[in-house]
Each structure stands twice: as structure tokens, then as C-alpha cells.
Design an enzyme around this catalytic site. Structure first.
Site, PDB file in Angstrom:
ATOM      1  N   HIS B  62       0.698  -1.063   0.013  1.00 52.99           N
ATOM      2  CA  HIS B  62      -0.185   0.010   0.009  1.00 52.99           C
ATOM      3  C   HIS B  62       0.994   1.150   0.022  1.00 52.99           C
ATOM      4  O   HIS B  62       2.165   1.185  -0.043  1.00 52.99           O
ATOM      5  CB  HIS B  62      -0.991  -0.036   1.145  1.00 52.99           C
ATOM      6  CG  HIS B  62      -0.360   0.168   2.633  1.00 52.99           C
ATOM      7  ND1 HIS B  62       0.462  -0.657   3.119  1.00 52.99           N
ATOM      8  CD2 HIS B  62      -0.519   1.264   3.544  1.00 52.99           C
ATOM      9  CE1 HIS B  62       0.889  -0.560   4.269  1.00 52.99           C
ATOM     10  NE2 HIS B  62       0.117   0.720   4.727  1.00 52.99           N
ATOM     11  N   ASP B  66       6.124   4.418   4.847  1.00 52.76           N
ATOM     12  CA  ASP B  66       6.769   3.211   5.506  1.00 52.76           C
ATOM     13  C   ASP B  66       7.012   1.984   4.739  1.00 52.76           C
ATOM     14  O   ASP B  66       7.844   1.254   4.861  1.00 52.76           O
ATOM     15  CB  ASP B  66       6.443   3.241   6.909  1.00 52.76           C
ATOM     16  CG  ASP B  66       5.232   2.741   6.919  1.00 52.76           C
ATOM     17  OD1 ASP B  66       4.202   3.241   6.504  1.00 52.76           O
ATOM     18  OD2 ASP B  66       4.987   1.968   8.053  1.00 52.76           O
TER      19      ASP B  66
END
Lengths: 304, 304
Positions: B62, B66
Site C-alpha cells: 500500500h 513506510d
């Protein structure tokens, strides 16, 4: 007043083991000015205990990834760590589009404002002036639009000669005018020259950051007499052709720039990944300009 | 056949000293499949001697930073290091726009093609099938569109019982048919059953990667009986409210998922930066599912 630079990254285009892409933290009077922000800069800041929360100004020289890919992560972490204060970002204009696109898709609404100041790669400009420093862009000659930055300390106020001032019973309210250089006229109308009552403050220092660039005399004038010159030195001079082709500088040339502009000190960095050790680069630059040092990650260099 | 995962990053949203954002390298029969690519992944690969040149497939779960901010740097370095072979990128569709925008402004023309395969966050799909593995997406429940991935080894061919096969003088040309399960009829018309001539190959193994997600039974069915389950465990269970609010999982819940799906082994990761040590997270998950281990950077976990 503190005026020193900590190296967070010293590698050129690709990182190698123990060398990260370019980033530097300039400490001026305990405020941090981040200069470039290659991938992994926030991790380097953790490693070397450079506090991200103390940064209010970020300067990005150009949009090659090795100079800015750590920025989105850093901006996100500041947000997640609760920053509310505005952050000033000096950068090429398209960076705004890049940042906004990424935050759009991650559905991040920053809790603090970014104030953008777009750099002009064609002509020098003062882009920041505050109590401590003046910052000017340095148009460089790279493959894409690129500016360096010169940080000039503000001239400090003159220092009172405490004994003299007290002896003459000069009112405290007048001290700030003395510091600015005014003479003092006492109650009897006698004029006391300022230089009998104050001493000059230290000469303002300067730091020039010349990231990726071809050796090009057009930027020399602007950095004349700089205290510390950071200059890229991607290659050894035996790779001059490659340096020209990629719009970079050799260590010999970096030394030559320092000589031509009469710098006090030279710091070289942006080393090609091909150099596992840096001795040859240092030797080459020192041969031309003896007061040269290597930009080593985690080290802090006082500018004097 | 090698089937093992090396952890390159185990931190959640913000990195902390010694913990990087998420990335993993799955080695299947000596081919590397990179799963997520947080900032600094290429530096982690250098640190742990995971060769970037051996990656042909990258999977991005996604578009929270991060999980992908190291990708542009990695793609650039592959380009600068001379890659010519196509690279398959499985990712949410907007990532293409993000990549292309950044390469536009850095004026980078990749020397190798990126083949994009866009993931659908709403329904599971087989997104890759080759000689070694089948990869399916796992729709997860996160704040933004997010898919996990399950890697299933292909069933290997049956193994010849060498002595029997030679005793019967079965022609070498017939071996490949034996390995696929065929019986053998000899010159005298006598039928030799395949299971008298071959043994079954090892059972295919599977690895499920469940990055950021709320505990949600809807994805359990798809990972039923998985050999190794990697599951995020961002918080301790005393922070369940925070986990729900941010669409994450607690260590207790990760253990519970492993129990419910009958996993053989559980690996937990994506640890919140608030946990300086990880013992409590491990204890909590092990309390529910004893065969749990921590995803530690630089460690390789064989899937058996």
C-alpha cells in the site's frame, strides 16, 4: 555563536555500505538548517543524534533522487511526532507537486504547514534573512536545474567594554545604541567615541554548499573569500571526461575552486561509489589546496 | 528448494535507531521477491548482503510511505548499475504516477522496463504464476487500500526410485513422464504402477505476508493452513483502542490470527517506535500462539 556543519550523507548517486546519499545539518546558533535530504537522512539523524525537531528550514539543491528522496519520510515523521510549527522549504518548484502527490495517495494531512520558497536556478537570490544568517542561492551547472547555497552569518553587535561604561555611569537604556556603534555624549556635553567604549564583534563567517556541478567559473565570484567551502568531488581527475559528461567535478578541480575563490577551508564530498576508500581523493585535492578535509558521515566541522 | 525470508525492515510508520521501515526479501529457489520497500531498503540490502540485482519482482502492499519510500531510490540504483532486464512491479495503481513524476523531474530514462501489475484491494487474485510459485493478493482492512500477499510453492515433480527404474531398464526418455505420475508399461505389456517407481515430492510450502491491517476475519480463509504467517503486530494489546483507530493489530491479535488459520509458524513485525525492546510483544503473541518469532532485521527465516 555556534556555526558548524554535520555530515549526514557523503555518497553520490548510489549509496554504498557506510556511505549514504547527500545530506548535511548546519547548526547556526543552535538552529538547524538541513541541506539536501537523500534517502535515509532521518535514519542518519537518529544514528548521529541530530534532532529533527530542531529543523525549521530545509534547502534542496536539485531533484536528483540522491539529494531529496529522504524528504517525504522526514516530513511524515515530523507530522507523526506531533510537529505544529511551520517548516520553510527552499527548493525547485516541482518538488511541491511531488510532495503533494505522495501525501494525496497516503491520505496524509500534515498537522503543520510547509512554506515553500522556490529557487531560481538561473540567477543568485537572497532566499532567507533572519537574526542569525543570510542565505543566497548559487546557480550551479548540472544536468538539471541545481542551486548551491551560501550561508553568511549576520554581523553581531559590538561588545561593551564593561569597566569603561560603568565608570562613566552610562544609563543601561543607552547600551543597545552603544552596541550598534553610536558615540555617547555625557551630561557635561563631552563626546565619548564609540570605539573607546566598545570592541568589534568577531567577523561574520560563511559556509558555501556547492553540490553537483561542473567546474564553472561563473559561480566563483559569489563564493569569494568564503570561510568553509563544501564542494562536490565525485571523481579523481583521471576521470575528468566522465566528470564532464555527468556534470560533476574532480577532487583536483574542487581544490582549484578553493584556491581561485580564496576559501579558508575546503570540505569535499559526494564521492562516487567506485571509491571504497577516500585517501586518493583527499590527497588529490590537498595537493592543490592543502587545507582540505573529507566530508565524513557523523562528523561535525566547526566553521572558523 | 530454498524458501526463506530475510527481514530488511521491521518498524512501523517512523523509523527508530536500529529499526527501519518495512521491507522483506523472499528467496524462492534463489530468485528474490522483494515485499514492500520502506525508506533505506537499498542501504539495508547492502548491509545484509542481499543482492538487488537478483530481484525481478517487487510487491508493494500500500501507499503509506513506510512501505514504499525506498522504491524510487532502488529503481534508480538498479538503472545506474546497468540493469537491462524487465522488472515486474505489483502495486496499487497510483504508484505508477508517483514513480513517473519523480523520474520526469530527475530526467531519468530507465534503461530497463518496469512492467506494472496493479493490485485490486477488494478481491483476491492470482497476480503471478511461474515455475516456482503462485502469488495471490490478500485484501486487508487498513486506512487506505492495502493488500497482503500469499506465496505458494509450486508442487514439485515426483522423485524417481533410481534403483527400480534402472532394474526395469526404463528408457531415459520416459523419466519425465514418470515424474509427472504416469504408470509404465514394459515390453511384455506388464503395467508398473507409478507409486512403485517414484516417491512424492515434499509438500509445497506457503508464506503469507499480512502487512498493515485491522484484525478482520474476512482474510482468514485465504491464509488457512499457511506454513509461515508474517503478521503485523504494531501494538501491545493494552493499546487495542489505538490499534483499532489506526487500523492496526496487536501482538495478541496476531497470535490469535495464527491460531484461527492453523498456521505452522508466526512471525510478527511492524513494531511501533514506542517499543524500544520487543520482549513484551513476543511474550504476548507467544502466550496465544507459542510458535511465534520476532521479525529481526538482517535475520533469515527458513519456511518449513
Amino acid at each position: 555563536m555556534k556555526f558548524e556543519v554535520t555530515i549526514l550523507g557523503s555518497s553520490s548517486a548510489t549509496p554504498i555500505f557506510n556511505r549514504n546519499p547527500t545530506a548535511q545539518a548546519l547548526n547556526v546558533n543552535e538552529r538547524l538548517y538541513l541541506i539536501d535530504c537523500g534517502e535515509g537522512t532521518q535514519q542518519q539523524m537518529l544514528r548521529y543524534e541530530v534532532k529533527a525537531s530542531r529543523i525549521d528550514h530545509i534547502f534542496i539543491s536539485h531533484l536528483h533522487g540522491d539529494h531529496y528522496l529522504g524528504l517525504i519520510g522526514l516530513l511524515s515523521s515530523l507530522h507523526l511526532n506531533g510537529r505544529k510549527d511551520p517548516l520553510k522549504l527552499f527548493c525547485p518548484e516541482p518538488l511541491k507537486e511531488i510532495i503533494e502527490l505522495q501525501f494525496k495517495y497516503s491520505e496524509t494531512n500534515l498537522q503543520y504547514p510547509i512554506e515553500y520558497y522556490f529557487t531560481d536556478p538561473l540567477k543568485p537570490a537572497v532566499i532567507l534573512e533572519n537574526h542569525d544568517v543570510t542565505v543566497e542561492t548559487i546557480p550551479l551547472n548540472h544536468r538539471i536545474a541545481c542551486t548551491g547555497f551560501i550561508f553568511k552569518e549576520k554581523k553581531r553587535l559590538r561588545k561593551l567594554m564593561k569597566e569603561k561604561v560603568e565608570q562613566l555611569h552610562i544609563p543601561i537604556e543607552f547600551y543597545s545604541r552603544l552596541k550598534k556603534g553610536e558615540d555617547y555624549t555625557d551630561a557635561k556635553g563631552r563626546v565619548h567615541k564609540n570605539d573607546e567604549l566598545t570592541t568589534d564583534s568577531a567577523a561574520p563567517r560563511s559556509y558555501a554548499y556547492c553540490s553537483d556541478t561542473l567546474y564553472d567559473e561563473r559561480y566563483f565570484n559569489q563564493i569569494q573569500g568564503v570561510n568553509m567551502l563544501y564542494h562536490e568531488a565525485t571523481f579523481l581527475h583521471n576521470m575528468l571526461d566522465r566528470a564532464r559528461e555527468t556534470h560533476h567535478t574532480t577532487a583536483w578541480q574542487a581544490g582549484d575552486v578553493a584556491v581561485k575563490v580564496g576559501a579558508h577551508e575546503l570540505l569535499i564530498g559526494h564521492f562516487s561509489a567506485r571509491y571504497k576508500t577516500l585517501n586518493d581523493l583527499l590527497d588529490e585535492a590537498q595537493h592543490v589546496f592543502p587545507n582540505t578535509d573529507l566530508a565524513i558521515e557523523g562528523r561535525t566541522y566547526p566553521i572558523s
